[in-house]
Scaffold this motif. Structure first.
Motif, mmCIF file in Angstrom:
data_model
loop_
_atom_site.group_PDB
_atom_site.id
_atom_site.type_symbol
_atom_site.label_atom_id
_atom_site.label_comp_id
_atom_site.label_asym_id
_atom_site.label_seq_id
_atom_site.Cartn_x
_atom_site.Cartn_y
_atom_site.Cartn_z
ATOM 1 N N ARG B 28 0.816 -1.224 0.000
ATOM 2 C CA ARG B 28 0.000 0.000 0.000
ATOM 3 C C ARG B 28 0.846 1.269 0.000
ATOM 4 O O ARG B 28 0.582 2.199 -0.751
ATOM 5 C CB ARG B 28 -0.938 0.033 1.213
ATOM 6 C CG ARG B 28 -2.123 -0.927 1.115
ATOM 7 C CD ARG B 28 -3.070 -0.751 2.308
ATOM 8 N NE ARG B 28 -3.493 0.629 2.451
ATOM 9 C CZ ARG B 28 -4.498 1.183 1.789
ATOM 10 N NH1 ARG B 28 -5.214 0.458 0.952
ATOM 11 N NH2 ARG B 28 -4.798 2.454 1.963
ATOM 12 N N GLU B 29 1.871 1.276 0.864
ATOM 13 C CA GLU B 29 2.570 2.540 1.078
ATOM 14 C C GLU B 29 3.832 2.685 0.233
ATOM 15 O O GLU B 29 4.259 3.800 -0.038
ATOM 16 C CB GLU B 29 2.898 2.719 2.568
ATOM 17 C CG GLU B 29 1.674 2.667 3.491
ATOM 18 C CD GLU B 29 0.578 3.665 3.121
ATOM 19 O OE1 GLU B 29 0.896 4.740 2.542
ATOM 20 O OE2 GLU B 29 -0.607 3.374 3.404
ATOM 21 N N VAL B 34 -2.952 0.253 -3.646
ATOM 22 C CA VAL B 34 -3.900 0.462 -2.548
ATOM 23 C C VAL B 34 -5.201 -0.316 -2.741
ATOM 24 O O VAL B 34 -6.122 -0.185 -1.944
ATOM 25 C CB VAL B 34 -4.183 1.964 -2.327
ATOM 26 C CG1 VAL B 34 -2.938 2.661 -1.816
ATOM 27 C CG2 VAL B 34 -4.711 2.612 -3.599
ATOM 28 N N GLY B 35 -5.261 -1.138 -3.795
ATOM 29 C CA GLY B 35 -6.421 -2.024 -3.943
ATOM 30 C C GLY B 35 -6.493 -3.059 -2.837
ATOM 31 O O GLY B 35 -7.568 -3.562 -2.507
ATOM 32 N N LYS B 37 -6.720 -3.922 0.889
ATOM 33 C CA LYS B 37 -7.321 -3.083 1.931
ATOM 34 C C LYS B 37 -6.880 -3.494 3.324
ATOM 35 O O LYS B 37 -6.612 -4.672 3.577
ATOM 36 C CB LYS B 37 -8.851 -3.171 1.853
ATOM 37 C CG LYS B 37 -9.418 -2.711 0.521
ATOM 38 C CD LYS B 37 -9.013 -1.280 0.233
ATOM 39 C CE LYS B 37 -9.515 -0.790 -1.104
ATOM 40 N NZ LYS B 37 -8.734 0.356 -1.588
ATOM 41 N N GLU B 38 -6.872 -2.522 4.228
ATOM 42 C CA GLU B 38 -6.608 -2.800 5.639
ATOM 43 C C GLU B 38 -7.896 -2.606 6.431
ATOM 44 O O GLU B 38 -8.397 -1.491 6.551
ATOM 45 C CB GLU B 38 -5.523 -1.865 6.186
ATOM 46 C CG GLU B 38 -5.238 -2.138 7.655
ATOM 47 C CD GLU B 38 -4.098 -1.296 8.226
ATOM 48 O OE1 GLU B 38 -3.177 -0.942 7.461
ATOM 49 O OE2 GLU B 38 -4.157 -0.998 9.426
ATOM 50 N N GLY B 39 -8.445 -3.709 6.948
ATOM 51 C CA GLY B 39 -9.687 -3.609 7.715
ATOM 52 C C GLY B 39 -9.477 -3.767 9.203
ATOM 53 O O GLY B 39 -10.258 -3.261 10.001
ATOM 54 N N ILE B 75 -5.048 -7.565 -6.213
ATOM 55 C CA ILE B 75 -6.266 -7.389 -7.011
ATOM 56 C C ILE B 75 -5.976 -6.636 -8.313
ATOM 57 O O ILE B 75 -6.604 -6.894 -9.341
ATOM 58 C CB ILE B 75 -7.367 -6.676 -6.173
ATOM 59 C CG1 ILE B 75 -8.730 -6.802 -6.843
ATOM 60 C CG2 ILE B 75 -7.020 -5.212 -5.904
ATOM 61 C CD1 ILE B 75 -9.285 -8.206 -6.883
ATOM 62 N N GLY B 100 -17.661 -2.630 -1.551
ATOM 63 C CA GLY B 100 -16.450 -2.950 -2.292
ATOM 64 C C GLY B 100 -15.192 -3.046 -1.462
ATOM 65 O O GLY B 100 -14.128 -3.337 -1.997
ATOM 66 N N PHE B 101 -15.288 -2.815 -0.160
ATOM 67 C CA PHE B 101 -14.065 -2.806 0.646
ATOM 68 C C PHE B 101 -13.544 -4.214 0.908
ATOM 69 O O PHE B 101 -12.347 -4.434 0.941
ATOM 70 C CB PHE B 101 -14.308 -2.069 1.965
ATOM 71 C CG PHE B 101 -13.041 -1.622 2.641
ATOM 72 C CD1 PHE B 101 -12.377 -0.480 2.217
ATOM 73 C CD2 PHE B 101 -12.493 -2.343 3.693
ATOM 74 C CE1 PHE B 101 -11.194 -0.058 2.829
ATOM 75 C CE2 PHE B 101 -11.317 -1.934 4.312
ATOM 76 C CZ PHE B 101 -10.670 -0.788 3.883
ATOM 77 N N THR B 103 -14.177 -6.585 -1.160
ATOM 78 C CA THR B 103 -14.209 -7.247 -2.467
ATOM 79 C C THR B 103 -12.838 -7.728 -2.955
ATOM 80 O O THR B 103 -12.725 -8.898 -3.371
ATOM 81 C CB THR B 103 -14.882 -6.329 -3.506
ATOM 82 O OG1 THR B 103 -16.165 -5.946 -3.012
ATOM 83 C CG2 THR B 103 -15.036 -7.023 -4.838
ATOM 84 N N PRO B 104 -11.796 -6.895 -2.924
ATOM 85 C CA PRO B 104 -10.504 -7.406 -3.435
ATOM 86 C C PRO B 104 -10.058 -8.682 -2.706
ATOM 87 O O PRO B 104 -9.662 -9.661 -3.359
ATOM 88 C CB PRO B 104 -9.541 -6.241 -3.164
ATOM 89 C CG PRO B 104 -10.412 -5.024 -3.186
ATOM 90 C CD PRO B 104 -11.701 -5.477 -2.541
#
Lengths: 773, 162
Positions: B28-29, B34-35, B37-39, B75, B100-101, B103-104
């Motif tokens: 991500r960084e 960034v596809g 995701k961090e949940g 993704i 969509g969060f 989704t990937p």
């Protein structure tokens, strides 16, 4: 239902779903600006304490730290969405574990976290106010010094003759129902990116439910003109009520100003559980009675709602719990007293259903108890009492369309509920019990009380000379699919294919004003504005074509995307050609259709009596749950859900089903699994391991039945479904458990421990019974 | 700092990283992918799922240094030449995408499942995705999408996994 439309009523995948499956959709934490810093928030470790001083010197001296803020860096005014009781950072006191005290901006997250540890806060500990009933006593310590008895809001109203109803009732019960704080658990944590320009204007990117409503409160908090703030909606990874207001927005703004650089703050999942705005917990003392024929005689309610440390939207949630359920049935004799109580716990807020699931759990459990007492089945008692189209309810709500009876009948028929009820007989293994239960519900499509100055929505539809169409609305897509519904409505009115229509993201600099995605209002009110805007664009295109042909505009019509002459249908212009003519007539600029929808026949309810029609339309539904209860382990397995919902016309049936399925899944979590557990103000389970939400193995097959009366007010007859879908779910599960094992659970969640305890009580003969005749 | 080479979506990236950085953080960084995701950053939600040598893992629990020499697919690398993978296409077609969060991660988990078990039944699908949380859909249409994608993969109407 029969459908003369080309696009409306067709199953449409979300217009932004390709962006989401390929990973190009940018959510809040995906926004990056050049020179952007990472921010972190210092939170109170104490539920209640006076702040003596905050020393930030060591944090500021740490290399890589570019800004540290405390309350002194903020305007220190009190603000709130309803009651002004918040500040950006704690000033005199901290009021819950998680309360924001300071914030740091640094070159990276690790430096920001190290800096937080260097901030010294000297606290004078105060005894925390934790129990709602104790908090309301005269001698209780106050969470806010200017609020006696810690009562943030008090409601009392009566309709008809509740005492007479009680006197004449054939059967009545009184029960206490309790519901815990539960978290929205949107998968995307809250976040914000903020940057300032040299002229003093602020731009923020954040996932949210309505950038205009957010900006309104931000302007108050930051004491700056609204139009100096640009709030841009990012893709929003679920919200369910939880992203209407977040403290992280003003904190990020102040931090970015102090640091002189753009700042991003992303909350951790732990911060989400400890310091965002979960569902309002309630203690509901409910009495209801029926006459011999099963008609409702009265309802009397006493509610205590947990506000937490600050109010945000809880007063409105509390009001919904006090009133909304009453209009589901023809019920005239009502008394309600309700208090919203401050405690030193996490502030609560809105979560899908907005107080309505809490009260429906109580009311719809009670309906089954009353049915049994008068010897009719759960289907019949609901049918006999159900509101009918054209009714004006006890609260003055006008039900222009209402198919609750049909939802009851269809859900019952699809499950053969009446014949399959078991009444507490075991399966062959002697320990497992199968049961079936029903619950009905009412919800709104819009709510006049959300934003007092105005009720309606606005849209622009822009048609370029090449025939492409852009819809601008300030309403927010959280994943529920309003961009798709707006594209369908615009495509239908203009007669173009859906892929010719783009729906712009909400941005306060460019979108027309909107209240946002709350109160299940967006398909209905937002949709009406898009409908008007598209019709305005269509009329302008027809006028230009008429001038081009030298005929009056009334001689022309739009049919399947072409402009045609009414008298000579063979004479036609394709949509792109007509759009080009209209654009040329304007000197080459696009055609702009404007839609300004204001509600009619809707009033602000009386502040004292709460009487008044609050919405242009009301949605209804009935759900049936089938469960298995293991009486050795107390475990409940949900086997099947059937949900019949009166949604008006379903503009996107695929989206409606998605809302129903997701709502039921959240309701199953609320019924069986979820609770923010607290000990002396501390959240004990701030992660997904200890706070369990339903996984794919917990959710059964769900069958949706769409009941589609044309609503006289909604766009194409559409009403709402987003929140409605979760409103009856808990009660349906509770009623199914009762059918399976003959015990009535009145506390959520209905955990194995509670099931086993209730079974033990039943065996001991202590389950309370009817207080009536 | 340590210098490593990561193979992500078929491309090699030379990077200087700290040994404690997770693969999620680096993707991500440092690579701007960034596809992913961090949940929760704790391995509880599955939003950060990526494929490593074809297997789905939680990239928030996986150190970037361990990823060296392996094939990482995020993704962003799933669609080939502008054509969606059958799992992606099925998620769109049946309405398995809401916010969509998730989704990937959910799509990649499904791709990994179908690589191991091309014909899963609904129970196997529900088991396989039970570590990937979704709060919007109730999983109903996600399960349907994976069933549909399984048909497409076996009938050869789409591209297969790598």
């Amino acid at each position: 239902m029969s459908n003369a439309y080309q696009v409306v009523g067709k199953r449409a995948p979300l217009v932004d779903s390709i962006d989401k499956v390929v990973g190009s959709a940018r959510f809040g934490a995906d926004i990056k600006l050049p020179g952007m810093l990472e921010g972190k928030i210092l939170r109170s470790p104490h539920p209640h304490a006076r702040i003596r001083y905050v020393d930030t010197a060591a944090a500021e001296a740490l290399p890589g730290v570019l800004g540290v803020i405390t309350a002194a860096d903020t305007p220190m005014v009190r603000y709130g969405t309803i009651i002004p009781d918040q500040t950006i950072l704690a000033t005199d006191k901290v009021r819950y574990i998680g309360d924001e005290v300071a914030a740091v901006a640094a070159v990276d997250l690790e430096t920001a976290e190290a800096a937080l540890r260097l901030i010294k806060v000297d606290y004078e500990l105060l005894p925390p106010v934790l129990d709602m009933e104790a908090a309301m006593r005269d001698d209780s310590l106050r969470v806010h010094n200017d609020v006696p008895n810690n009562i943030a809001d008090h409601i009392h109203f009566e309709r008809g003759d509740p005492d007479g109803g009680r006197r004449d009732a054939y059967a009545c019960f009184t029960r206490r129902f309790t519901t815990p704080a539960v978290h929205q658990c949107y998968l995307e944590p809250n976040s914000c990116v903020a940057t300032w320009s040299e002229n003093g204007s602020l731009t923020l990117w954040a996932p949210n439910q309505g950038p205009f409503a957010a900006r309104l409160v931000l302007a108050r908090a930051l004491v700056m003109p609204e139009d100096k703030i640009r709030f841009i909606q990012t893709f929003t990874g679920g919200a369910f009520g939880g992203k209407t207001w977040q403290q992280v927005w003003p904190i990020t703004a102040v931090l970015a100003r102090k640091a002189g650089r753009p700042v991003r703050i992303v909350l951790t999942r732990q911060e989400e559980f400890e310091a965002t705005l979960p569902r309002v917990p309630m203690i509901i003392d409910l009495s209801m009675g029926v006459y011999r024929d099963g008609r409702l005689a009265f309802k009397e309610t006493r509610i205590m709602s947990g506000n937490g440390a600050y109010s945000i939207s809880a007063p409105a949630v509390h009001y919904v719990a006090a009133t909304r359920y009453d209009s589901l049935y023809r019920l005239g004799n009502i008394r309600c007293t309700a208090d919203l109580v401050y405690t030193n716990t996490v502030p609560t807020g809105m979560f899908r259903g907005f107080g309505n699931p809490q009260m429906h759990f109580a009311g719809e459990s009670m309906m089954d108890m009353l049915a049994e007492a008068v010897g009719i089945d759960p289907v019949e008692i609901r049918r006999r009492n159900a509101a009918l189209p054209g009714d004006t309810s006890a609260h003055g709500w006008y039900l222009g369309s209402c198919a609750v009876q049909e939802t009851i009948e269809k859900a019952a028929e699809a499950t053969d509920l009446v014949n399959r009820r078991r009444g507490g007989r075991p399966l062959a293994d002697g320990k497992t019990f199968w049961g079936i239960g029903m619950a009905s519900c009412i919800h709104v499509a819009g709510n006049r009380t959300i934003y007092k100055p105005y009720d309606g929505s606005n849209a622009r539809v822009q048609v370029s000379g090449d025939g492409s169409v852009v819809v601008y609305s300030g309403e927010a897509d959280l994943g529920q699919g309003c961009r798709t519904v707006f594209a369908q409505i615009a495509a239908e009115v203009l007669g173009v294919p859906m892929d010719a229509v783009t729906v712009a993201a909400a941005d306060t600099d460019f979108s027309p004003f909107a209240i946002g995605t709350v109160a299940s209002r967006v398909t209905t009110l937002g949709g009406l504005a898009v409908d008007l805007a598209a019709k305005d664009a269509r009329d302008k295109i027809l006028a230009a074509a008429a001038e081009n042909w030298g005929v009056p505009a009334q001689a022309l019509d739009m049919e399947n995307g072409s402009v045609i002459s009414r008298s000579h249908p063979e004479r036609r212009l394709s949509f792109p050609v007509a759009a080009e003519i209209a654009s040329d007539a304007l000197g080459g600029k696009p055609v702009i259709g404007v839609g300004e929808y204001r509600t009619e026949g809707v009033v602000l309810p009386d502040p004292q009596t709460k009487y008044g029609n609050i919405a242009i339309a009301y949605s209804f539904g009935t759900q049936v749950a089938e469960v298995l209860v293991d009486t050795e382990t107390g475990r409940v397995r949900v086997l099947r859900f059937v949900a019949a919902h009166d949604v008006g016309r379903a503009i996107n049936p695929l989206g409606v089903e998605g809302q129903i399925e997701g709502g039921i899944a959240q309701g199953i979590g609320y019924a069986l699994l979820e609770e923010i557990k607290m000990d002396r103000g501390r959240v004990l389970n701030p992660d997904f391991l200890d706070y369990r939400i339903p996984t794919s193995v917990d959710i059964p097959p769900i069958e949706s039945i769409l009941v589609e009366p044309d609503d006289p007010n909604g766009p194409f007859g559409a009403k709402s479904v987003g929140e409605t879908a979760v409103v009856p779910t808990v009660a349906a599960v509770a009623n199914a458990i009762y059918d399976a094992i003959g015990v009535r659970l009145t506390d959520l969640p209905m955990t194995p421990d509670r099931i086993l305890a209730a079974l033990r009580e039943k065996r001991a003969g202590s389950q309370p019974s009817s207080s009536g005749a | 700092m340590k210098e490593i080479t990561l193979n992500v979506n078929g491309e090699n990236h030379r990077l200087e990283i700290e040994p404690h950085w997770t693969l999620l953080y680096v993707l991500r960084e440092k690579l701007d992918l960034v596809g992913t995701k961090e949940g929760c950053n704790a391995g509880d939600c599955g939003a950060c799922t990526v494929l490593i040598d074809g297997k789905a893992i939680n990239s928030c629990l996986f150190l970037a240094v361990r990823s060296e020499g392996r094939r990482i697919v995020t993704i962003e690398g799933l669609a080939q030449n502008g054509k969606l993978h059958p799992v992606q296409q099925a998620f769109v077609d049946v309405g398995a995408v809401q916010c969509g969060f998730c989704t990937p991660g959910m799509v990649l988990r499904a791709v990994s499942l179908l690589a191991e078990n091309p014909q899963p039944d609904a129970t196997e699908i529900r088991q396989a995705i039970s570590g990937n949380l979704c709060r919007c859909t109730g999983y109903v249409k996600i399960v349907q999408a994976i069933e549909l994608a399984a048909q497409d993969v076996t009938t050869g109407s789409g591209v297969s996994d790598e």
